[in-house]
Design a protein around this motif. Structure first.
Motif, PDB file in Angstrom:
ATOM      1  N   GLU A  94       0.647  -1.368  -0.062  1.00  0.00           N
ATOM      2  CA  GLU A  94      -0.238  -0.099   0.043  1.00  0.00           C
ATOM      3  C   GLU A  94       0.788   1.272  -0.005  1.00  0.00           C
ATOM      4  O   GLU A  94       0.608   2.169  -0.864  1.00  0.00           O
ATOM      5  CB  GLU A  94      -0.824  -0.014   1.198  1.00  0.00           C
ATOM      6  CG  GLU A  94      -2.101   1.028   1.330  1.00  0.00           C
ATOM      7  CD  GLU A  94      -2.837   1.282  -0.143  1.00  0.00           C
ATOM      8  OE1 GLU A  94      -3.203   2.352  -0.458  1.00  0.00           O
ATOM      9  OE2 GLU A  94      -3.166   0.035  -0.441  1.00  0.00           O
ATOM     10  N   ARG A  97       2.318   2.207  -3.457  1.00  0.00           N
ATOM     11  CA  ARG A  97       1.231   2.985  -4.361  1.00  0.00           C
ATOM     12  C   ARG A  97       1.352   4.548  -4.161  1.00  0.00           C
ATOM     13  O   ARG A  97       0.810   5.194  -4.806  1.00  0.00           O
ATOM     14  CB  ARG A  97      -0.368   2.503  -3.994  1.00  0.00           C
ATOM     15  CG  ARG A  97      -0.409   0.990  -4.305  1.00  0.00           C
ATOM     16  CD  ARG A  97      -1.722   0.820  -4.374  1.00  0.00           C
ATOM     17  NE  ARG A  97      -2.089  -0.479  -4.886  1.00  0.00           N
ATOM     18  CZ  ARG A  97      -2.062  -1.257  -6.111  1.00  0.00           C
ATOM     19  NH1 ARG A  97      -2.116  -0.449  -7.054  1.00  0.00           N
ATOM     20  NH2 ARG A  97      -2.545  -2.323  -6.471  1.00  0.00           N
ATOM     21  N   SER A  98       2.141   4.957  -2.790  1.00  0.00           N
ATOM     22  CA  SER A  98       1.944   6.323  -2.387  1.00  0.00           C
ATOM     23  C   SER A  98       3.291   6.646  -2.093  1.00  0.00           C
ATOM     24  O   SER A  98       3.293   7.259  -0.698  1.00  0.00           O
ATOM     25  CB  SER A  98       0.694   6.703  -1.642  1.00  0.00           C
ATOM     26  OG  SER A  98       0.880   5.820  -0.255  1.00  0.00           O
ATOM     27  N   ALA A 128      -2.186   2.078 -13.859  1.00  0.00           N
ATOM     28  CA  ALA A 128      -2.796   2.361 -12.839  1.00  0.00           C
ATOM     29  C   ALA A 128      -1.923   2.604 -11.290  1.00  0.00           C
ATOM     30  O   ALA A 128      -2.221   3.448 -10.669  1.00  0.00           O
ATOM     31  CB  ALA A 128      -3.445   0.972 -12.213  1.00  0.00           C
ATOM     32  N   ASP A 131      -0.734   6.072 -11.995  1.00  0.00           N
ATOM     33  CA  ASP A 131      -1.775   7.106 -11.524  1.00  0.00           C
ATOM     34  C   ASP A 131      -1.927   7.402  -9.979  1.00  0.00           C
ATOM     35  O   ASP A 131      -2.093   8.418  -9.645  1.00  0.00           O
ATOM     36  CB  ASP A 131      -3.115   6.954 -12.260  1.00  0.00           C
ATOM     37  CG  ASP A 131      -4.281   7.561 -11.909  1.00  0.00           C
ATOM     38  OD1 ASP A 131      -4.304   8.938 -12.320  1.00  0.00           O
ATOM     39  OD2 ASP A 131      -5.129   7.229 -11.056  1.00  0.00           O
ATOM     40  N   ALA A 132      -1.783   6.216  -9.282  1.00  0.00           N
ATOM     41  CA  ALA A 132      -2.031   6.390  -7.935  1.00  0.00           C
ATOM     42  C   ALA A 132      -0.733   6.934  -7.332  1.00  0.00           C
ATOM     43  O   ALA A 132      -0.944   7.921  -6.391  1.00  0.00           O
ATOM     44  CB  ALA A 132      -2.163   4.841  -7.233  1.00  0.00           C
ATOM     45  N   ARG A 135      -0.769  10.805  -8.235  1.00  0.00           N
ATOM     46  CA  ARG A 135      -1.844  11.706  -7.540  1.00  0.00           C
ATOM     47  C   ARG A 135      -1.680  11.691  -5.793  1.00  0.00           C
ATOM     48  O   ARG A 135      -1.807  13.080  -5.225  1.00  0.00           O
ATOM     49  CB  ARG A 135      -3.412  10.960  -7.456  1.00  0.00           C
ATOM     50  CG  ARG A 135      -3.902  11.054  -9.129  1.00  0.00           C
ATOM     51  CD  ARG A 135      -5.191  10.513  -9.062  1.00  0.00           C
ATOM     52  NE  ARG A 135      -5.810  10.649 -10.708  1.00  0.00           N
ATOM     53  CZ  ARG A 135      -6.125  11.901 -11.212  1.00  0.00           C
ATOM     54  NH1 ARG A 135      -6.228  12.831 -10.568  1.00  0.00           N
ATOM     55  NH2 ARG A 135      -6.449  11.655 -12.322  1.00  0.00           N
ATOM     56  N   ALA A 136      -0.920  10.459  -5.261  1.00  0.00           N
ATOM     57  CA  ALA A 136      -0.701  10.834  -3.951  1.00  0.00           C
ATOM     58  C   ALA A 136       0.325  11.742  -3.876  1.00  0.00           C
ATOM     59  O   ALA A 136       0.341  12.457  -2.616  1.00  0.00           O
ATOM     60  CB  ALA A 136      -0.203   9.391  -3.550  1.00  0.00           C
TER      61      ALA A 136
END
Length: 225
Positions: A94, A97-98, A128, A131-132, A135-136
């Protein structure tokens, strides 16, 4: 703002994402207490295997999403470091992703755009996960495009992957400055015909002398000097 001479012929500055704009080790650092004393070694193994899997698949003529390779690489890293509690795996994924952006990223991107240059990401990451992550990190407002190798079905440093950049931006290779912290990626960009810049934050020794960077900088803000 006046452009430095290294950017005077550029129409776009294109960045690798992982390791260049985003700190790939920030995922483990965020959970270092749970990972324990092997946190640094685990993170290094995770990154090494993630990249190795991309190279091996490309040489085999095969492709899998980069997120799949990221998961497999973490599983390998946890197997290599059995003292780390595997219960931390979901949290690490997780966090990946950021990832944290390096502190100078947003201001450098804004300065380049203010100077009339287009800015973009070109990454092994699949759409995907890119993008995550973008954006984060709050980088979308500072970018004109976020490009993945996925449509080419092969990872960098294949020329087929780099082909996507001029195709999608509508700019010839000679008008594109390509920036990466990965020396192998800089070599690929040089071979392809981009103007490559190496972000050598760690002061590593040079490699690939026949595929040299046009510039070596210690942080992204060095582009503006």
């Amino acid at each position: 703002m006046p452009l430095p001479s290294s950017l005077s012929d550029a129409r776009a500055v294109v960045f690798d994402a992982y390791g260049t704009l985003l700190d790939v080790h920030s995922a483990v650092q965020r959970h270092a207490a749970a990972v324990g004393p092997e946190a640094e070694a685990l993170s290094a193994t995770w990154r090494q295997k993630q990249l190795e899997y991309s190279w091996v698949l490309s040489l085999c003529g095969r492709y899998a999403p980069f997120w799949t390779l990221t998961e497999r690489a973490l599983d390998h890293a946890l197997a290599r470091h059995p003292d780390v509690d595997r219960a931390v795996r979901p949290a690490l994924l997780e966090a990946y992703r950021s990832l944290d952006a390096y502190p100078e990223v947003a201001s450098t991107l804004e300065a380049l755009r203010a100077a009339g240059l287009r800015t973009a990401i070109f990454s092994n990451g699949d759409p995907a996960m890119l993008d995550a992550a973008v954006r984060a990190a709050g980088l979308h407002p500072h970018l004109d495009a976020v490009l993945s190798v996925e449509p080419a079905g092969i990872f960098k440093t294949s020329p087929r992957a780099y082909d996507l950049v001029p195709e999608r931006l509508g700019i010839g290779a000679a008008g594109i400055v390509f920036v990466s912290s990965n020396r192998w990626d800089v070599a690929g960009a040089a071979a392809y015909g981009f103007t490559p810049v190496w972000v050598n934050r760690a002061g590593l020794p040079d490699e690939y002398p026949d595929l040299a960077p046009a510039r070596v900088i210690r942080g992204l803000d060095g582009l503006l000097d």
